[in-house]
Scaffold this motif. Structure first.
Motif, PDB file in Angstrom:
ATOM      1  N   TRP A  77     -12.477  -7.065   2.604  1.00 48.98           N
ATOM      2  CA  TRP A  77     -12.387  -6.381   3.902  1.00 48.98           C
ATOM      3  C   TRP A  77     -12.974  -7.231   5.028  1.00 48.98           C
ATOM      4  O   TRP A  77     -13.569  -6.706   5.959  1.00 48.98           O
ATOM      5  N   CYS A 116     -12.594  -0.414  -4.836  1.00 47.24           N
ATOM      6  CA  CYS A 116     -11.327  -0.111  -4.162  1.00 47.24           C
ATOM      7  C   CYS A 116     -10.210  -1.006  -4.691  1.00 47.24           C
ATOM      8  O   CYS A 116      -9.102  -0.549  -4.970  1.00 47.24           O
ATOM      9  N   ALA A 117     -10.522  -2.307  -4.827  1.00 47.11           N
ATOM     10  CA  ALA A 117      -9.516  -3.262  -5.302  1.00 47.11           C
ATOM     11  C   ALA A 117      -9.174  -2.986  -6.768  1.00 47.11           C
ATOM     12  O   ALA A 117      -8.029  -3.091  -7.188  1.00 47.11           O
ATOM     13  N   CYS A 128     -19.938  -1.304   3.640  1.00 42.38           N
ATOM     14  CA  CYS A 128     -19.408  -1.827   2.371  1.00 42.38           C
ATOM     15  C   CYS A 128     -20.504  -2.545   1.586  1.00 42.38           C
ATOM     16  O   CYS A 128     -21.354  -3.217   2.157  1.00 42.38           O
ATOM     17  N   CYS A 181      -8.365   4.180  -3.168  1.00 43.82           N
ATOM     18  CA  CYS A 181      -9.443   3.294  -2.711  1.00 43.82           C
ATOM     19  C   CYS A 181     -10.449   4.051  -1.858  1.00 43.82           C
ATOM     20  O   CYS A 181     -11.657   3.919  -2.041  1.00 43.82           O
ATOM     21  N   THR A 182      -9.946   4.859  -0.920  1.00 43.83           N
ATOM     22  CA  THR A 182     -10.880   5.580  -0.050  1.00 43.83           C
ATOM     23  C   THR A 182     -11.616   6.656  -0.835  1.00 43.83           C
ATOM     24  O   THR A 182     -12.790   6.908  -0.610  1.00 43.83           O
ATOM     25  N   CYS A 223     -14.307   5.048  -2.963  1.00 42.06           N
ATOM     26  CA  CYS A 223     -15.384   4.611  -2.069  1.00 42.06           C
ATOM     27  C   CYS A 223     -16.253   5.817  -1.679  1.00 42.06           C
ATOM     28  O   CYS A 223     -17.477   5.723  -1.640  1.00 42.06           O
ATOM     29  N   CYS A 280       0.846  -1.204   0.000  1.00 38.26           N
ATOM     30  CA  CYS A 280       0.000   0.000   0.000  1.00 38.26           C
ATOM     31  C   CYS A 280       0.876   1.247   0.000  1.00 38.26           C
ATOM     32  O   CYS A 280       1.703   1.434   0.885  1.00 38.26           O
ATOM     33  N   CYS A 334      -6.905   0.190  -7.179  1.00 35.25           N
ATOM     34  CA  CYS A 334      -5.614   0.168  -6.475  1.00 35.25           C
ATOM     35  C   CYS A 334      -4.472  -0.058  -7.460  1.00 35.25           C
ATOM     36  O   CYS A 334      -4.442  -1.064  -8.157  1.00 35.25           O
ATOM     37  N   ILE A 343      -5.351  -4.804  -2.381  1.00 37.33           N
ATOM     38  CA  ILE A 343      -6.553  -5.070  -1.577  1.00 37.33           C
ATOM     39  C   ILE A 343      -7.072  -6.458  -1.945  1.00 37.33           C
ATOM     40  O   ILE A 343      -7.566  -6.669  -3.049  1.00 37.33           O
TER      41      ILE A 343
END
Lengths: 266, 161
Positions: free
Chosen positions: A208, A187-188, A181, A147-148, A151, A141, A191, A196
């Motif tokens: 997650w 997010c994955a 979620c 990702c955030t 989201c 990471c 990335c 993720i």
């Protein structure tokens, strides 16, 4: 902003700037990075994504900018956020730009010594091994926040950065299966270092630490969406859930059939 | 959440009544929650997220970002000992030793009766008063190990009132 938000119907004001001596003409509101890409000048980025607002987090897209009336003064800016202006002269590979990018990659490589993407970019800038102490707990990471941010953009905000400084990480609240979620995997997907982890099959999906039930397309039977995704999208858009449970391929087939029928009627 | 027992929600309801139900009030609400509960209990955070219409992940992110917030229960009084250069030279370590002896805990720990938590801080910016020790909200400049018992007793008296 990205892609020239003000370019309404191609009639917006255009600005002209130079990038490494080449002339670029872009709509007002476009960034320097947009302009560079428009004329095929490559600027490395890690935290940038065309679907999201620029963030300026990774500092890899640094460039030098100057203008005629700046009397030789130059400043380094992140090209993903700096707006293209008339008369701007951009240099993407000056000595100090390259040195700064190298320093950024050196630090990233210290954090992520085993990450192929970071290794590849670092090697391009002549960094084979980090000059800092390697992270004793290597991670993939890079904290680019894609990702955030994706989201948040979807309107879910199931994950966020947690803690600060060296301990900062991306995690769901309380490091537990995130209640918000919907298992969309955005997010994955977004990335850049694919760090993720998730599993997905025709029956279930896990990400997650949370398990989601898959919904099958009522027409072709393909499991392409989670129950939570369908409910979330339907609740947000006021469109019936069946619209989302039908897979894209079947939607297109249906649409084509509708058009065929319509043209036959006509 | 976490299988922990739920804390009393009454103080939270009172706190929330003082603020608009919006994200802008988040940090103030968390500060008041911290003051009322001496930490940020996870079920309270979930209620804050609900009341202010902020995603729980954001609330957790803010709660873990600031050093002023703790997610584990803290003592009613926080004892902070400055270990900055000036305080260090003027005997911060002897102060810490004495506090550890009196409270029978180490820095970062909380006494069993939840009375005190010891913390070391890097610099409180009061170097002229070194060594500095802060008990609750009271700053003790030129703190002496021999007076530690007195400093602690003063706040204990506050607790009983």
């Amino acid at each position: 902003m990205s892609g020239g938000a003000n370019d309404a119907g191609g009639k917006g004001t255009m600005v002209t700037l130079t990038i490494d001596g080449r002339v670029a003409k872009v709509p007002e509101g476009a960034t320097v990075l947009d302009a560079a890409r428009a004329i095929g000048v490559r600027i490395p980025t890690l935290c940038q994504h065309e679907a999201l607002e620029p963030w300026g987090g990774c500092r890899l897209c640094l460039v030098d900018v100057t203008k005629k009336d700046w009397r030789g003064w130059e400043k380094m800016v992140v090209s993903c956020m700096f707006p293209a202006e008339d008369g701007l002269a951009v240099s993407t590979a000056t000595e100090r730009v390259v040195a700064t990018r190298k320093a950024v990659l050196d630090l990233l490589l210290a954090r992520c010594p085993d990450t192929p993407l970071v290794q590849k970019l670092a090697r391009e800038y002549g960094v084979e091994r980090t000059s800092y102490r390697e992270n004793p707990e290597p991670t993939d990471c890079i904290l680019c926040g894609l990702c955030t941010r994706v989201c948040d953009a979807i309107g879910v905000s199931a994950i966020a950065t947690v803690d600060r400084g060296a301990g900062k990480e991306v995690a769901p609240p309380f490091h537990e299966a995130p209640p918000d979620c919907i298992g969309c995997l955005a997010c994955a997907e977004v990335c850049p270092t694919e760090c993720i982890p998730y599993q997905t099959s025709d029956s279930a999906r896990t990400i997650w630490g949370r398990r989601f039930e898959m919904v099958r397309c009522p027409h072709c039977g393909r499991a392409h969406i989670t129950r939570e995704q369908a409910t979330f999208y339907a609740g947000r858009g006021g469109v019936p859930e069946s619209y989302f449970t039908t897979c894209d391929a079947c939607k297109r087939t249906q649409m084509a059939r509708t058009f065929t029928t319509l043209s036959a009627v006509r | 959440m976490n299988g922990r027992p739920c804390v009393d929600a009454a103080p939270l309801d009172e706190i929330l009544a003082h603020y608009p139900a919006s994200e802008t009030a988040l940090i103030q609400v968390l500060q008041d929650v911290h003051r009322a509960y001496h930490y940020l209990p996870c079920d309270v955070l979930a209620k804050v997220a609900d009341a202010l219409d902020v995603p729980l992940a954001k609330v957790f992110s803010v709660g873990t970002f600031y050093k002023a917030f703790s997610l584990v229960p803290q003592g009613r009084t926080i004892v902070r000992v400055c270990t900055g250069t000036a305080c260090h030279i003027r005997g911060a370590s002897r102060l810490i030793e004495e506090i550890e002896r009196q409270l029978e805990i180490k820095p970062g720990e909380t006494t069993e009766d939840m009375g005190f938590t010891i913390k070391t801080v890097n610099c409180v910016g009061a170097c002229a008063m070194a060594p500095v020790m802060i008990v609750g909200e009271t700053y003790h400049g030129g703190a002496e190990p021999a007076k530690v018992a007195k400093y602690l007793a003063e706040t204990e008296a506050d607790h009983e009132n």
